[in-house]
Design a protein around this motif. Structure first.
Motif, PDB file in Angstrom:
ATOM      1  N   VAL A  68       0.852  -1.177   0.000  1.00  0.00           N
ATOM      2  CA  VAL A  68       0.000   0.000   0.000  1.00  0.00           C
ATOM      3  C   VAL A  68       0.891   1.232   0.000  1.00  0.00           C
ATOM      4  O   VAL A  68       1.723   1.411   0.886  1.00  0.00           O
ATOM      5  N   ALA A  69       0.714   2.089  -1.022  1.00  0.00           N
ATOM      6  CA  ALA A  69       1.570   3.261  -1.154  1.00  0.00           C
ATOM      7  C   ALA A  69       1.056   4.428  -0.324  1.00  0.00           C
ATOM      8  O   ALA A  69       1.826   5.131   0.312  1.00  0.00           O
ATOM      9  N   ASP A  70      -0.240   4.647  -0.328  1.00  0.00           N
ATOM     10  CA  ASP A  70      -0.821   5.793   0.364  1.00  0.00           C
ATOM     11  C   ASP A  70      -2.054   5.317   1.129  1.00  0.00           C
ATOM     12  O   ASP A  70      -3.023   4.865   0.526  1.00  0.00           O
ATOM     13  N   LYS A  71      -2.018   5.448   2.437  1.00  0.00           N
ATOM     14  CA  LYS A  71      -3.123   4.947   3.259  1.00  0.00           C
ATOM     15  C   LYS A  71      -4.404   5.737   3.040  1.00  0.00           C
ATOM     16  O   LYS A  71      -5.492   5.183   3.128  1.00  0.00           O
ATOM     17  N   SER A  72      -4.316   7.031   2.758  1.00  0.00           N
ATOM     18  CA  SER A  72      -5.531   7.816   2.573  1.00  0.00           C
ATOM     19  C   SER A  72      -6.278   7.403   1.307  1.00  0.00           C
ATOM     20  O   SER A  72      -7.510   7.286   1.315  1.00  0.00           O
ATOM     21  N   ILE A  73      -5.558   7.151   0.234  1.00  0.00           N
ATOM     22  CA  ILE A  73      -6.194   6.679  -1.000  1.00  0.00           C
ATOM     23  C   ILE A  73      -6.747   5.277  -0.778  1.00  0.00           C
ATOM     24  O   ILE A  73      -7.846   4.947  -1.240  1.00  0.00           O
TER      25      ILE A  73
END
Length: 96
Positions: A68-73
């Motif tokens: 997972v690169a960006d938790k918000s996305i």
């Protein structure tokens, strides 16, 4: 392809499925008959069902693999996917 691009592709697919389901429900509830949309929805229903189930599974697999690169996305995509599944269940059980 980077991890962030994969996150954006997944978010785009989830948004497309969500918009399709919302539009389909809106037209059904308001009893609007558009022939071209009825034909399109009969063709796109199975891919939308497949994507609404496959996207959260794909996300959970990537979460366990720590890709997972960006938790918000990731969280936004998961939220949209869950809302889409709940709307599908609403359409199946309540509207029949």
């Amino acid at each position: 392809m980077t991890k962030l691009q994969i996150e954006y592709i997944r978010l785009t697919l989830a948004l497309l499925v969500f918009v399709f389901i919302i539009t389909l429900l809106f037209l059904h509830i308001n009893q609007v008959n558009l022939n071209w949309f009825t034909t399109l929805s009969s063709v796109m229903t199975l891919p939308a069902l497949g994507l609404s189930i496959a996207i959260p599974i794909w996300m959970i697999v990537d979460l366990f693999r720590k890709k997972v690169a960006d938790k918000s996305i990731f969280n936004l995509t998961f939220f949209i996917s869950v809302i889409s599944i709940l709307l599908l269940l609403f359409a199946i059980y309540i509207l029949k």
